[in-house]
Scaffold this motif. Structure first.
Motif, PDB file in Angstrom:
ATOM      1  N   ARG A   1      -2.465   4.984  -6.897  1.00  0.00           N
ATOM      2  CA  ARG A   1      -3.900   4.951  -6.614  1.00  0.00           C
ATOM      3  C   ARG A   1      -4.483   6.353  -6.641  1.00  0.00           C
ATOM      4  NH1 ARG A   1      -3.645   0.569  -1.892  1.00  0.00           N
ATOM      5  NH2 ARG A   1      -4.162  -1.276  -3.102  1.00  0.00           N
TER       6      ARG A   1
ATOM      7  N   LYS B   1      -6.038  -4.208 -11.047  1.00  0.00           N
ATOM      8  CA  LYS B   1      -5.203  -4.787  -9.994  1.00  0.00           C
ATOM      9  C   LYS B   1      -3.874  -5.288 -10.588  1.00  0.00           C
ATOM     10  CE  LYS B   1      -4.388  -7.036  -6.020  1.00  0.00           C
ATOM     11  NZ  LYS B   1      -3.319  -6.402  -5.278  1.00  0.00           N
TER      12      LYS B   1
ATOM     13  N   LEU C   1      -1.562  -2.468 -11.321  1.00  0.00           N
ATOM     14  CA  LEU C   1      -1.039  -1.889 -10.083  1.00  0.00           C
ATOM     15  C   LEU C   1       0.056  -2.786  -9.515  1.00  0.00           C
ATOM     16  CD1 LEU C   1      -1.421   0.489  -8.170  1.00  0.00           C
ATOM     17  CD2 LEU C   1      -3.016  -0.882  -6.863  1.00  0.00           C
TER      18      LEU C   1
ATOM     19  N   THR D   1       5.055   6.899  -8.760  1.00  0.00           N
ATOM     20  CA  THR D   1       4.187   7.881  -9.423  1.00  0.00           C
ATOM     21  C   THR D   1       4.781   8.327 -10.757  1.00  0.00           C
ATOM     22  OG1 THR D   1       5.250   9.601  -8.131  1.00  0.00           O
ATOM     23  CG2 THR D   1       3.163   8.816  -7.327  1.00  0.00           C
TER      24      THR D   1
ATOM     25  N   ASP E   1       0.820  -1.210   0.000  1.00  0.00           N
ATOM     26  CA  ASP E   1       0.000   0.000   0.000  1.00  0.00           C
ATOM     27  C   ASP E   1       0.855   1.262   0.000  1.00  0.00           C
ATOM     28  OD1 ASP E   1      -2.323  -1.380  -0.086  1.00  0.00           O
ATOM     29  OD2 ASP E   1      -2.654  -1.380   2.074  1.00  0.00           O
TER      30      ASP E   1
ATOM     31  N   ALA F   1       1.806   1.620  -3.590  1.00  0.00           N
ATOM     32  CA  ALA F   1       0.631   1.828  -4.435  1.00  0.00           C
ATOM     33  C   ALA F   1      -0.060   3.157  -4.130  1.00  0.00           C
ATOM     34  CB  ALA F   1      -0.349   0.678  -4.236  1.00  0.00           C
ATOM     35  N   TYR F   2       0.372   3.830  -3.085  1.00  0.00           N
ATOM     36  CA  TYR F   2      -0.304   5.066  -2.650  1.00  0.00           C
ATOM     37  C   TYR F   2      -0.415   6.085  -3.776  1.00  0.00           C
ATOM     38  CZ  TYR F   2      -1.400   9.066   0.342  1.00  0.00           C
ATOM     39  OH  TYR F   2      -1.994  10.148   0.919  1.00  0.00           O
TER      40      TYR F   2
ATOM     41  N   GLY G   1      -4.576   7.609 -10.128  1.00  0.00           N
ATOM     42  CA  GLY G   1      -5.263   6.754 -11.088  1.00  0.00           C
ATOM     43  C   GLY G   1      -4.353   6.255 -12.195  1.00  0.00           C
TER      44      GLY G   1
END
Lengths: 395, 265
Positions: B123, B131, B134, B178, B116, B119-120, B126
C-alpha cells in the motif's frame, strides 16, 4: 479529658508498647531472635496495632454517634487500647506468627483506604440525589430538562430550563477541544517522534507549565486580551455582534488551558509504543511520517482517546474562564461571538449571596450538579468502552 | 584482513548483489565495526556469526541504512547494491529499505489485521493497482512465508493474536510482500521454539530461490544448516568469510576455530 490529650497519651503508649513488645519477644526467645517465628520488631508493631486500632475505632464510632465530646469517651478509648496492648504482650512466644498478624492488619488498612475513597464518591452522589429530589418536588422535571429559558427569579415564578446552559457548556467545550486536540496531539507527535532530547527537555516542562497557571489568570487573559481582540478583529467586521464576552473567547482560552492535558498524556502514550513497531515499519521502506500515521498513532489511539476525554471533562467542569470570558447570560444561540454561559457558572451564581435552601432557585444548583456529574460519568464510561474495544482488536 | 573468496562451489557463479568495502561504524567514540569487506552473492544465504557485541547486527543494519535512525551512529566506507553506492546522497534510504527488506529478532507484527500487516508495504509503495491485485500479493506473500494455510480463514483477525512462530512468519510475509531484492534477518529465530525455528529455517531455504538472504544468528548449527556462505565477526572485525562448509570444517583463522569449537564467545 480532651481529645488532644487522648491522642498524646495514645502516642506515648504506642512508643512504649513497641519497645515492650519487642523486648518481651526477645526475652521469651532467651535473647536469640533466630528462635522466634517473626522478627522482634513485628511483636513491637503487634503491640502498637492492638493498642491503636480499638482506641481509634472507638473514637471514630463516638464521632459518628455524636458523643465525641463526652468526658468518658477518652477514658474508654484509652482503656480499650491498654487492654488490646496487654493482649498483644500476652500473645508473645516463639511460635506466635506476629509477622502474619501485622501484615493482615496492614492489608485491612489498605482495604479501608480504598473503601473510604469509594464511600466518599457514593456520599457525594447520595447528597446530590437527595437535594435534587427536593428540587423536583417543587419544580416540574420536564420543565427543567426541556425548558429553553433560564430566568431564575427569587420572588418565585422562575424559568429554570437547563437547555441554554447545556448548550453553552457543550458549545464552549467543543470549541475548546477543537483548539486543544489538534494542537496538543501535533505537539505530542513532534515531541515524541521528531524533537531532539535537548529541545524536548526544555519544551515539555514549558508546555506543562500551562497546566499550572491558575484558571482565574486564564480568565483575566480572556477578559482583557482575547475577548476585545476577537470583538474588534472578527465579530464587529463580520457583523456578528459587539460583545467582548463570547463563546469563542472562553472556548479559545479554555482550549489553550487543556492543551497540556492532551499533549502530555499523548506524548507519554506515544513514547510507550514499542520501538520494534517503528523499526518494522521503517524496515519496510515507510517514511517516518507514514510510520507515525499508519503504525504509531493507531497503536496509541486508545490512550489518546482517553487523554482527549480527560481533557473534555476538564473543559466541561471549568468555571472561571467562562465567567470572565463568556459572561453569565444564559442563551440559546448559534453565533459563537455572543455571550453565553455554562452549568458550572450558574451553579455558582445560584448558591452565592442570600440563599434560601428550600427555594427551587437554589436547589436547582444540585440538579445542575448532578446532571454535570452524570455527563462526565458518561464521558468516562465512553472512554473506557473505546479503550477496551481497541484493546480487544489489537492484543 | 582475512577475507576468503569463494572458489569452488556452485554459488561461485552467482553474481554479487551487495559489496561492502572498508566499512567502519562508530557509535559516538566507540569504533563498532572495523574495516569490513564482504560480498553478498545473489540467491544465496549468507550467515553472520560471532559472539554477542561483535558487531554482526550493526553491520547488518548498515546494509539497509537502518543505522540512520540512530543519531550517534556514523558509517564510513563503501557499500554498493548492484554496483550503486547506497550511502550516496542521491539515494533515498526509504527507497533503499523497500529493496532491502528486514526481519527483526523479536516478531513485531503491527497492531492491525493479518491482511493489513502484509498489505502495509504494497500500500505504501503503491504496488497494487486494485483490491484484486492487492489480495493476490497478500496471498502470494503468505504462501511464500508458509503461513497461508494457517491464516487464510482469518485474514481479518489481529496479527498480534498469532503464536510467536506464526508472528515471525507473518513478519517475513510482510517483508516479502514489498518484493525486495535482499532480505536481512536479524536473529529471526531467537524468540521461537524449535518447531517454529525449523519452519522458519525451511522457509529461508525456499526464499533463497528469489532473494539474497543475509541472516545474523547466534546458533552455529543454524548457520551450518541454512547458509551457503558464512562470515565470522569478532570484536568488530571480520575474521573469516567463506563457504559455510569450509568455515565449519576447516577454518583458517585460529579465532574462528576457537569460536566454533566453543572456546570463545
Amino acid at each position: 479529658m480532651t481529645l488532644g490529650m487522648v491522642f498524646l497519651i495514645l502516642a506515648a503508649l504506642a512508643l512504649a508498647g513497641f519497645f515492650l513488645g519487642r523486648g518481651r519477644a526477645l526475652a521469651v526467645a532467651g535473647g536469640d531472635a533466630r528462635r522466634l517465628h517473626s522478627l522482634p520488631s513485628y511483636f513491637g508493631w503487634q503491640a502498637v496495632l492492638f493498642l491503636a486500632l480499638p482506641a481509634l475505632g472507638l473514637t471514630a464510632l463516638a464521632a459518628f454517634g455524636g458523643v465525641l465530646r463526652h468526658p468518658a469517651t477518652g477514658w474508654v478509648a484509652l482503656g480499650l487500647g491498654v487492654i488490646g496492648m496487654g493482649a498483644a504482650l500476652w500473645n508473645t512466644g516463639t511460635e506466635v506468627r506476629a509477622r502474619n498478624i501485622v501484615e493482615t492488619c496492614v492489608k485491612g488498612l489498605l482495604i479501608l483506604s480504598s473503601f473510604i475513597a469509594i464511600a466518599t464518591t457514593l456520599g457525594i452522589v447520595l447528597s446530590m440525589l437527595f437535594e435534587t429530589g427536593q428540587f423536583f418536588r417543587q419544580y416540574q422535571w420536564t420543565d427543567f430538562f426541556f425548558g429553553t429559558v433560564w430566568q431564575p427569579n427569587f420572588r418565585g415564578g422562575s424559568d429554570l430550563g437547563i437547555l441554554p446552559l447545556l448548550w453553552g457548556t457543550l458549545y464552549i467545550s467543543v470549541i475548546a477541544l477543537l483548539v486543544a486536540v489538534p494542537i496538543g496531539l501535533f505537539a505530542a507527535i513532534y515531541m515524541s517522534e521528531y524533537a531532539g532530547p535537548k529541545f524536548r527537555s526544555f519544551a515539555k516542562p514549558a508546555i506543562e507549565m500551562l497546566a499550572g497557571i491558575p484558571t482565574i489568570v486564564y480568565g483575566l487573559f480572556a477578559l482583557i486580551t482575547v475577548g476585545p481582540m476577537l470583538r474588534d478583529y472578527f465579530a464587529q467586521p463580520l457583523g456578528l455582534g459587539t460583545s467582548a464576552s463570547s463563546v469563542m473567547t472562553a472556548g479559545l482560552v479554555m482550549g489553550v488551558m487543556i492543551i497540556p492535558f492532551v499533549s502530555s498524556l499523548s506524548d507519554d502514550i506515544i513514547n510507550a509504543v514499542p520501538q520494534s513497531l517503528r523499526d518494522g515499519s521503517l524496515g519496510l521502506g515507510a517514511t517516518q511520517s507514514e510510520t507515525i500515521r499508519l503504525v504509531v498513532l493507531p497503536a496509541a489511539l486508545p490512550g489518546i482517546v482517553g487523554a482527549v476525554l480527560l481533557a473534555a471533562s476538564r473543559a466541561v467542569g471549568e468555571t472561571m474562564i467562562v465567567v470572565l470570558g463568556a459572561g453569565a447570560a444564559a442563551k440559546l444561540s448559534l453565533n459563537p461571538f455572543e455571550a453565553m454561559t455554562t452549568m458550572t457558572v450558574k451553579i455558582v451564581s445560584q448558591l452565592t449571596g442570600d440563599t434560601d435552601f428550600a427555594a427551587p432557585e437554589t436547589l436547582v444548583a444540585f440538579a445542575l450538579g448532578l446532571t454535570l456529574f452524570v455527563f462526565t460519568l458518561g464521558l468516562n464510561v465512553l472512554a473506557l468502552y473505546i479503550v477496551r474495544k481497541y484493546r480487544e482488536q489489537y492484543e | 584482513m582475512n577475507v576468503m573468496r569463494q572458489t569452488d562451489d556452485a554459488t561461485a557463479t552467482a553474481e554479487i548483489k551487495i559489496a561492502a568495502k572498508g566499512v567502519q561504524v562508530y557509535y559516538g567514540d566507540n569504533h563498532a565495526i572495523k574495516d569490513v569487506d564482504v560480498d553478498i552473492a545473489d540467491r544465496t544465504v549468507t550467515a553472520f556469526i560471532g559472539p554477542s557485541g561483535c558487531g554482526k547486527s550493526t553491520f547488518l543494519r548498515c546494509l539497509n541504512r537502518m543505522n540512520d535512525t540512530i543519531d550517534i551512529c556514523r558509517v564510513e566506507g563503501k557499500i554498493t547494491l548492484d554496483g550503486e553506492d547506497i550511502y550516496d546522497k542521491r539515494v533515498d534510504p526509504v527507497q533503499l529499505r523497500a529493496k532491502v527488506g528486514m526481519v527483526f529478532q523479536k516478531p513485531n507484527p503491527f497492531p492491525k489485521s493479518i491482511y493489513d500487516n502484509v498489505a502495509y508495504g504494497p500500500r505504501i509503495h503503491g504496488l497494487a493497482r486494485g483490491k484484486a491485485e492487492l489480495d493476490e500479493i497478500v496471498e502470494n506473500s503468505l504462501r511464500r512465508a508458509a503461513l497461508w494455510g494457517e491464516v487464510k480463514d482469518r485474514l481479518n483477525a489481529p496479527g498480534t493474536g498469532l503464536s510467536g512462530g506464526q508472528q515471525q512468519r507473518l513478519c517475513i510475509a510482510r517483508a516479502v510482500a514489498t518484493s525486495p531484492e535482499v532480505l536481512l534477518m536479524d536473529e529471526p529465530c531467537s524468540a521461537l521454539d524449535p518447531i517454529a525455528t525449523a519452519q522458519v529455517e525451511e522457509l529461508i531455504d525456499e526464499l533463497r530461490s528469489r532473494f539474497a538472504v543475509v541472516i545474523v544468528t547466534h546458533s552455529m548449527q543454524q548457520a551450518a544448516r541454512v547458509s551457503q556462505k558464512t562470515a565470522f565477526f569478532h570484536l568488530g572485525n571480520l575474521v573469516e568469510f567463506g563457504e559455510t562448509g569450509q568455515i565449519f570444517t576447516n577454518p583458517r583463522d585460529p579465532r574462528t576455530e576457537s569460536y566454533i569449537t566453543g572456546r570463545i564467545g
